[in-house]
Design a protein around this motif. Sequence first.
Motif, short mmCIF file in Angstrom:
data_model
loop_
_atom_site.label_atom_id
_atom_site.label_comp_id
_atom_site.label_asym_id
_atom_site.label_seq_id
_atom_site.Cartn_x
_atom_site.Cartn_y
_atom_site.Cartn_z
N SER B 24 0.84 -1.18 0.00
CA SER B 24 0.00 0.00 0.00
C SER B 24 0.88 1.24 0.00
O SER B 24 2.08 1.16 0.25
CB SER B 24 -0.93 0.02 1.21
N GLU B 27 -2.37 5.77 1.43
CA GLU B 27 -3.79 5.81 1.78
C GLU B 27 -3.99 5.99 3.29
O GLU B 27 -4.86 6.74 3.73
CB GLU B 27 -4.52 4.54 1.34
N HIS B 28 -3.17 5.26 4.08
CA HIS B 28 -3.34 5.34 5.53
C HIS B 28 -3.03 6.73 6.05
O HIS B 28 -3.79 7.28 6.83
CB HIS B 28 -2.42 4.33 6.22
N GLN B 32 -5.80 9.06 7.76
CA GLN B 32 -5.57 9.52 9.13
C GLN B 32 -5.81 11.02 9.20
O GLN B 32 -6.41 11.52 10.15
CB GLN B 32 -4.13 9.19 9.55
N ILE B 87 -7.10 3.06 12.13
CA ILE B 87 -5.89 3.28 11.34
C ILE B 87 -4.72 3.62 12.25
O ILE B 87 -3.61 3.11 12.09
CB ILE B 87 -6.10 4.45 10.34
N GLN B 90 -3.44 0.64 14.17
CA GLN B 90 -2.74 -0.29 13.28
C GLN B 90 -1.26 0.11 13.16
O GLN B 90 -0.37 -0.75 13.22
CB GLN B 90 -3.39 -0.30 11.90
N VAL B 91 -1.01 1.41 13.03
CA VAL B 91 0.37 1.88 12.94
C VAL B 91 1.14 1.56 14.21
O VAL B 91 2.28 1.12 14.18
CB VAL B 91 0.41 3.41 12.67
#
Lengths: 133, 132
Positions: B24, B27-28, B32, B87, B90-91
């Motif tokens: 990816s 997008e994240h 965010q 999101i 997840q990071v």
Amino acid sequence: MSQTPRSIDRPLSPHLQIYRPMLTMMMSIVHRITGVALYFGTLLLVLWLVAAATSPEAYRLASAISGSFLGLVVLFGYSWTLIHHTLGGIRHFIWDTGHGLGPEWREVMAKATIGGSVALTVLLWVVIWIVKS
Amino acid sequence: MSTPSGTSMRTARRRVSGLGSARSGTEHFWMQRVTALANIPLLLVFLGILIAVAGSTYEEAHALLGRPFVAIVMALALISVTNHMRIGMQVVIEDYVHAEGPKVVALIGNIFFCAAVGLAGVFAVLKIGFGG
Ligand code: HEM
């Protein structure tokens, strides 16, 4: 394509065992800690909402808990956490435009975030106290 | 047929997309920011509503929370915040949990948690809004 260059001098990212603690570095960590704290704070907000949607008894219980001394302490902490994280997020927005990354401004913005979050939290609770009493 | 990289099976489209093993791109990072921006006005109103409701009776609370504008803003806030925190977490997981097994479990748990919290909140808002 199959040959990988041996040594590239890549910049190192800030690392706890390598760098002495600095204000900007602490701010970065605090942004992360506040984000994680808010993550679980959302659960509490939703539990309260679900209680309000369940029955008068559940709503009264949730109100009693959130209105207790401990509940108010948690709410106070939550409000500072949210305000600090929001100001930190706005700082990220400024950085995203390419501004404020220099040694002078990032220091000013770090201090403004701390001072601003404390001042706004106190102001918020003064307003709450005035409106609710 | 010769490609610039010799015998690679990857198509030109795959190479031009520039996405490596991470699968990816930005997008994240972007989402965010979008959810963070949405969070600001939504949470301001959300907190105002909570302060207004604090200390009121069950009937008063339902009357206020049931107003369409209030219910819509609360539902939007819940959607934006639960996406933002999914999101974001997840990071955090990817930064600290390196063993493949625990990492996958944590990543999936994060998705389930945020979906459940978001849906429960939206359901509660809608139930009150529809007078239940
Ligand atoms: C209850 C609401 C919120 C929750 C649960 C939440 C949660 C999180 C979490 C878990 C992270 C990841 C932290 C990290 O990677 O270090 C994060 C990052 C972030 N948050 Fe929030 N947040 C909330 C509200 C806000 C608001 C109102 C803003 C407004 C500006 C904001 C802006 C940001 C930004 C810009 C990032 C990314 C920082 C980066 O790229 O390092 N957040 N948030």
